[in-house]
Design a protein around this motif. Structure first.
Motif, short mmCIF file in Angstrom:
data_model
loop_
_atom_site.label_atom_id
_atom_site.label_comp_id
_atom_site.label_asym_id
_atom_site.label_seq_id
_atom_site.Cartn_x
_atom_site.Cartn_y
_atom_site.Cartn_z
N ASN A 171 0.85 -1.19 0.00
CA ASN A 171 0.00 0.00 0.00
C ASN A 171 0.89 1.24 0.00
O ASN A 171 1.44 1.63 1.02
CB ASN A 171 -0.92 0.00 1.22
CG ASN A 171 -1.88 1.18 1.23
OD1 ASN A 171 -1.83 2.05 0.35
ND2 ASN A 171 -2.77 1.23 2.21
N ALA A 185 -5.84 3.90 4.27
CA ALA A 185 -6.06 2.46 4.42
C ALA A 185 -6.95 1.95 3.30
O ALA A 185 -7.86 2.66 2.84
CB ALA A 185 -6.69 2.17 5.78
N SER A 236 -3.05 -1.09 5.79
CA SER A 236 -2.70 0.28 6.19
C SER A 236 -1.64 0.86 5.25
O SER A 236 -0.94 0.12 4.55
CB SER A 236 -2.16 0.28 7.63
OG SER A 236 -3.13 -0.22 8.52
N GLN A 291 1.96 -0.76 4.40
CA GLN A 291 1.89 -2.15 4.85
C GLN A 291 1.94 -3.10 3.66
O GLN A 291 1.47 -2.79 2.56
CB GLN A 291 0.61 -2.38 5.65
CG GLN A 291 0.56 -3.71 6.39
CD GLN A 291 -0.68 -3.81 7.28
OE1 GLN A 291 -1.68 -3.14 7.06
NE2 GLN A 291 -0.60 -4.66 8.29
N GLN A 333 3.28 -6.44 10.92
CA GLN A 333 2.71 -5.43 10.04
C GLN A 333 2.37 -5.98 8.66
O GLN A 333 1.93 -5.22 7.79
CB GLN A 333 3.69 -4.26 9.89
CG GLN A 333 3.86 -3.44 11.16
CD GLN A 333 2.54 -2.87 11.64
OE1 GLN A 333 1.80 -2.25 10.88
NE2 GLN A 333 2.22 -3.10 12.90
#
Length: 614
Positions: free
Chosen positions: A341, A346, A380, A383, A412
């Protein structure tokens, strides 16, 4: 005495009025209407004429015993049941009056399949003799009173009946039109709409649209009335900001006029363009015309579902050629695709999928993941997510964790399994990897081949393809190379072994190179250098060349590449033959042709190719 006689007379007339015996239009006239008439059948036979009656009462039935049909004959025709003894018309029901010869043998009963079961059917003693040029229809009740008297006009073609539009309105000519069905609709609801002038608007209840793009959103306006209508109408689009389901004036975002009439049942599709500003929006379409008789169908609602922004989540690592051998007693290496990401928000991966290239039949494999309702599927910012085919019930027993034990401690990282597959079908000699969100929009895609691996590796089996920089193009071969992790051959769920930070020029225009020096020896440390550029024009074409200090051309990295004002180019230290260049100082030359004014700008910078001392 005279006053007394006058008083008696008033009482007598009052009693007649309130008892209903005086009026020629008895209470029956309020209980029955002519709703349809077939006066000209295709067969030219009067045996197929009919008159349809309707009882609009909510509670009262009408008894036709002793009734007669007049107006079409010199003498009234008696009406009777068809042998079943049923002459009563229930509330909100239809009755059909047919001539006697319709029931005689061997006449074909044309309406037998059209008249609903249970409908009241009455038989006139002779032919109805409805005149094709128009006629008068009169019904007399058992007392001989005229309870219904209308005149029809020749407004229907042969084989089509004349139907009443609004059953609650009067019997004027404008309230009757030709039926929409051949042979009419005897004993049933009329085929024509109940309103003469009625526009309706429709639109899909939901619509998936791409993010940050102007979406074409359509609605359909249909003439739901019985007559041509639509000219001087306006179709408006509203954004339901307060989510109350109402089209309010301050929420209007666009409108379009309709300049022409639509024939009954005809439609007009119009398109609005709208750029959504949030993940979910509710739109309302509304059509307006002062003469529209039905407001219940004048609006339609569409809920917009906005897809994920392109490249918000990217494909960051691919292991498509794992080392697997069922006879060597060594844990098989699983194949996987790693996502990252790179956005600032998010992203929910629920319902997302990966797919490969289509075959010669246009078919491709699709791998859905993030389907476990109990799993947190939110990725997130910054992540990683690892997608691997595995039927394991938990992480500890998965092939991913057994071969890459460090993934169990990556708090994570998100791990997703494609549980209906034992392996992906990505080809070793090249394939397409496509990432789609739950709405089916492509978020990232690339087509790799063997040449994307670093040429210094004799074998790339068991080694993943890693992305150098998440902010550089997925489709650029120069942004991918072989993982340099010597223990596992891949880095699922953590930073890539060959990650290279971008280089940005601090000048208004020019070049920035990082790392500098760099050492392309495939050890995972400074193996690539990034050439960042900043140009004065918004749109350009660039050519990037590498020269040695003697001015000899070593490599051409890009030639006539269309770019924006800022970007980055990667050099892996190879020459034009694909071999590693010698240690030394090199000159980077970038030439930019502006698409705005055709001006050519040239920029130079030096970069050092070094090798670590053993």
């Amino acid at each position: 005495m005279l006053l007394k006689r006058i008083g008696y007379c008033l009482i007598f007339f009052a009693s007649l009025i309130f008892s209903g015996d005086l009026t020629a239009q008895s209470s029956d006239s309020r209980k029955i209407i002519v709703s349809e008439a077939m006066y000209s059948q295709s067969s030219n036979s009067t045996n197929d004429e009919f008159i349809e009656l309707y009882n609009p009462s909510e509670t009262e039935s009408v008894d036709f015993t002793g009734w007669r049909l007049a107006g079409t004959q010199s003498s009234p025709l008696a009406l009777a049941d068809t042998g079943n003894g049923l002459c009563v018309l229930a509330p909100k029901s239809y009755a059909v009056v047919l001539p006697a010869n319709y029931f005689s043998e061997p006449h074909f009963r044309l309406y037998e399949s059209l008249i609903p079961a249970g409908a009241t059917v009455l038989k006139a003693e002779k032919s109805l003799s409805l005149d094709n040029s128009g006629d008068r229809i009169i019904f007399l009740n058992a007392a001989g009173d005229s309870v219904l008297d209308i005149t029809y006009f020749p407004d229907a073609e042969k084989g089509y009946s004349l139907e009443k539009i609004d059953l609650t309105a009067g019997d004027d000519r404008g309230n009757f039109v030709q039926s929409w069905k051949l042979n009419g609709s005897p004993g049933a609801k009329n085929s024509v709409p109940s309103k003469a002038f009625d526009l309706s608007v429709s639109a899909p209840s939901t619509r998936a649209v791409p993010p940050d793009e102007q979406a074409a959103i359509s609605c359909t306006v249909t003439n739901a009335g019985a007559k041509p209508f639509g000219a001087e109408s306006v179709v408006r689009l509203f954004l339901d900001k307060n989510q109350n389901g109402e089209a309010e004036a301050n929420e209007q975002i666009s409108e379009k006029p309709l300049f022409f009439n639509l024939e009954p049942e005809a439609f007009w599709e119009t398109v609005f363009f709208h750029t959504p500003s949030s993940a979910t929006e509710r739109l309302i379409f509304a059509v307006a015309n002062a003469e529209d008789e039905n407001s219940a169908n004048d609006s339609a609602k569409t809920a917009l579902s906005v897809g994920t922004a392109r490249n918000a989540v990217i494909i960051n690592e691919i292991l498509y050629a794992p080392v697997q051998n069922s006879t060597d007693f060594i844990q098989d290496q699983p194949d996987f695709v790693e996502l990252y990401n790179r956005s600032s928000a998010a992203v929910d991966l629920r319902g997302w999928s990966l797919s490969d290239a289509a075959d010669e039949h246009g078919e491709f494999d699709t791998y859905f993941f993030a389907e476990d309702d109990a799993q947190n599927t939110i990725l997130s910012p910054g992540q990683y997510a690892v997608v691997s085919p595995d039927k394991a019930e938990n992480l500890d027993s998965s092939r991913l964790a057994l071969f890459f034990p460090f993934v169990k401690s990556l708090s994570q990282a998100k791990i997703f399994y494609v549980t209906n597959r034992a392996t992906f079908s990505y080809n070793n000699d090249g394939d397409e990897v496509r990432l789609k969100d739950e709405l089916g929009f492509t978020i990232d895609s690339l087509r790799y081949d063997e040449s994307w691996h670093h040429p210094f590796f004799n074998s790339t089996a068991g080694k993943s393809l890693e992305r150098l920089n998440p902010d550089m193009p997925s489709t650029a071969k120069s942004n991918w190379s072989t993982c340099t992790d010597r223990l596992y051959g891949a880095t699922p769920g953590k930073a890539n072994s060959i990650f290279t930070a971008g280089a940005t020029s601090q000048k208004e225009s020019g070049l920035a190179i990082s790392p500098n020096p760099f050492s392309p020896n495939a050890d995972g440390h400074d193996d690539f250098t990034v050439i960042g550029y900043t140009l004065p024009s918004a749109v350009n074409r660039i050519r990037v060349k590498i020269f040695d200090v003697r001015g000899r051309l070593i490599n051409t990295l890009e030639n006539s590449l269309p770019v924006a004002s800022k970007g980055e180019i990667i050099w892996d230290g190879s020459d034009k033959n694909g071999k590693r260049a010698r240690m030394g100082i090199y000159i980077v030359l970038l030439e930019a042709l502006s698409a705005t004014n055709a001006a050519v700008k040239s920029y130079k910078a030096t970069v050092v190719l070094a090798m670590p001392l053993n």
